[in-house]
Design an enzyme around this catalytic site. Sequence first.
Site, short mmCIF file in Angstrom:
data_model
loop_
_atom_site.label_atom_id
_atom_site.label_comp_id
_atom_site.label_asym_id
_atom_site.label_seq_id
_atom_site.Cartn_x
_atom_site.Cartn_y
_atom_site.Cartn_z
N HIS A 142 -2.53 2.91 -30.68
CA HIS A 142 -3.47 2.46 -29.64
C HIS A 142 -3.53 3.56 -28.59
O HIS A 142 -2.52 4.23 -28.33
CB HIS A 142 -2.96 1.22 -28.90
CG HIS A 142 -2.76 0.00 -29.75
ND1 HIS A 142 -1.68 -0.18 -30.55
CD2 HIS A 142 -3.50 -1.14 -29.85
CE1 HIS A 142 -1.77 -1.36 -31.14
NE2 HIS A 142 -2.85 -1.97 -30.74
N GLU A 159 -10.00 -6.37 -37.39
CA GLU A 159 -8.76 -6.97 -37.90
C GLU A 159 -8.72 -8.46 -37.51
O GLU A 159 -8.59 -8.79 -36.34
CB GLU A 159 -7.55 -6.24 -37.29
CG GLU A 159 -6.22 -6.76 -37.79
CD GLU A 159 -5.04 -5.94 -37.26
OE1 GLU A 159 -5.16 -4.71 -37.11
OE2 GLU A 159 -3.99 -6.56 -37.00
N GLU A 180 -4.33 -8.02 -42.10
CA GLU A 180 -2.88 -8.08 -41.88
C GLU A 180 -2.37 -9.40 -42.46
O GLU A 180 -2.70 -10.47 -41.94
CB GLU A 180 -2.58 -8.00 -40.37
CG GLU A 180 -1.10 -8.11 -40.09
CD GLU A 180 -0.73 -7.76 -38.65
OE1 GLU A 180 -1.28 -6.79 -38.10
OE2 GLU A 180 0.12 -8.48 -38.10
N ASP A 191 -2.86 -3.89 -42.87
CA ASP A 191 -1.68 -3.77 -42.01
C ASP A 191 -0.54 -4.44 -42.74
O ASP A 191 -0.31 -5.66 -42.61
CB ASP A 191 -1.94 -4.46 -40.65
CG ASP A 191 -2.43 -3.48 -39.60
OD1 ASP A 191 -2.66 -2.31 -39.95
OD2 ASP A 191 -2.55 -3.88 -38.43
N ASP A 201 3.58 -14.23 -35.33
CA ASP A 201 3.28 -12.92 -35.87
C ASP A 201 4.55 -12.09 -35.71
O ASP A 201 4.70 -11.34 -34.75
CB ASP A 201 2.12 -12.32 -35.05
CG ASP A 201 1.50 -11.11 -35.71
OD1 ASP A 201 1.78 -10.87 -36.90
OD2 ASP A 201 0.73 -10.41 -35.04
N ASP A 236 5.72 -9.76 -37.60
CA ASP A 236 5.58 -8.34 -37.97
C ASP A 236 6.82 -7.77 -38.65
O ASP A 236 7.35 -6.74 -38.23
CB ASP A 236 5.24 -7.50 -36.73
CG ASP A 236 3.84 -7.79 -36.20
OD1 ASP A 236 2.97 -8.16 -36.99
OD2 ASP A 236 3.64 -7.64 -34.98
N ASP A 269 2.27 -2.13 -39.84
CA ASP A 269 2.25 -2.80 -38.54
C ASP A 269 3.44 -3.75 -38.54
O ASP A 269 3.28 -4.97 -38.66
CB ASP A 269 0.91 -3.54 -38.35
CG ASP A 269 0.76 -4.10 -36.95
OD1 ASP A 269 1.73 -4.00 -36.17
OD2 ASP A 269 -0.31 -4.64 -36.63
#
Length: 438
Positions: free
Chosen positions: A105, A236, A272, A300, A311, A313, A343
């Site tokens: 980002h 996304e 994702e 992702d 989430d 991850d 991700d």
Amino acid sequence: MAAHEEFFAGIPKIQYVPDAGPGDVMCFKHYNPTEVLMGRTMEDWLRFSVCYWHSFCGTGADPFGFPTLLQRVWNEGTPMEAAKKRLRAAFEFFTKLGVKFYTFHDRDMSPEGATLEESNKNLDEITDLALQLQTQTGVKVLWVTCNLFAHPRYMNGAATNPDCHVLAYAGAQVKKGLDVAKKLGAENFVFWGGREGFHSILNTDVAAELKHMAGFFKMAARYKEKIGLKCQFLIEPKPKEPCRHQYDYDAMSVIGFLKHHGLERDFKLNIEPNHTTLAGHSYEHDIVVASAFGMLGSVDSNTGSPDLGWDTDQFPMDIRNTTLVMKTIVEQGGLQPGGLNFDAKVRRESTDLEDLFIAHIGAMDAFARGLRNAVHIIEDGLITGMERYSSFSHGLGQKVEDGSATLEEMEAFIKENGEPKVTSGKQEKYESIFNHYI
Ligand code: XLS
Ligand code: NI
Ligand code: NI
């Protein structure tokens, strides 16, 4: 030039050692980048990418606890000092791991300033260094994205904010993000609408917000065209978190939105799987749906804990999941210019520096095994054949396929042929065959 600090001292370049034992976690046992499968190298099928925000900005802090990942010395110093150290650490990591892409980002690559001009200046300075490190190492940007959700100004959304002043800020930020994508030769640009949605329908004009969001994407597409930026745009999807409801709910909602606004040629999807499971679907669902529409652009690659429903991850380690994902990717002819972006973050309890390597190596091996499995499944053709659909290859079925059939013909066909035969769906047969390859 002064020699730079080594951040992962004692960790050499990670090697492929196919006969390594079960306890050897600092080498690849399955990922052999140059090996060719179905006419393409493993490296090209998989196009792995390391993400900047989790792996280099993450501190292990969570809403209940302070940072735990205290060995991340690149996070120390003034924001600009840390940004430079972090970049050097990241490129050392990419090189030792043998990954050719990274994602970031704007605001995790360089700190936000007091004004837009100051933020842009910081970004210019840090991306100069990024460009230099890219040239030195050959590592490329898989995608850039703008963080349009963390700053307080975005608390009510960015492109869907009820205040056009905020939308304008987001637009200015994306303009710079696209310039940065061009400068660094990014292959894709992602839009994740973290706060594009609502918490209460009572203070939200859904129709207006969706229209503004479409207008925002059109502005981005026009600017991309204007500056001659060649990258693929990706949206996304995510159903919720941080918003209670997010507009880009899942693959099908985003595809519907894009087609409704005539944006389907400008965008593909970055799926994702942790978001897919948050939407109540199975792990592979949105990858399959996006691919079915020719709109699967990138992945992702992470996983959640279905028992938690957040989430989380986590690094994707489940071979069943990676096999299903890679089967779809190989069947659509690959992901390029997209890739498999991790991700994913190490758990806050995984505090050693080597854990960052172990996590990526384990996930890369899980995808390499998924790729090998998928290739076997496709080459054997026992699942991909699906004889259940054979009636569409001739006669009336063929006319349905090519869109020329009419309801009158349906009626005539039934009058002549009567009730269809009961045909077994054979689910367990295919599940058994699939398990053979895992
Ligand atoms: C958050 C998203 C985010 C995007 C990039 O849940 O996954 O990290 O990938 O903004
Ligand atoms: Ni993501
Ligand atoms: Ni996410």
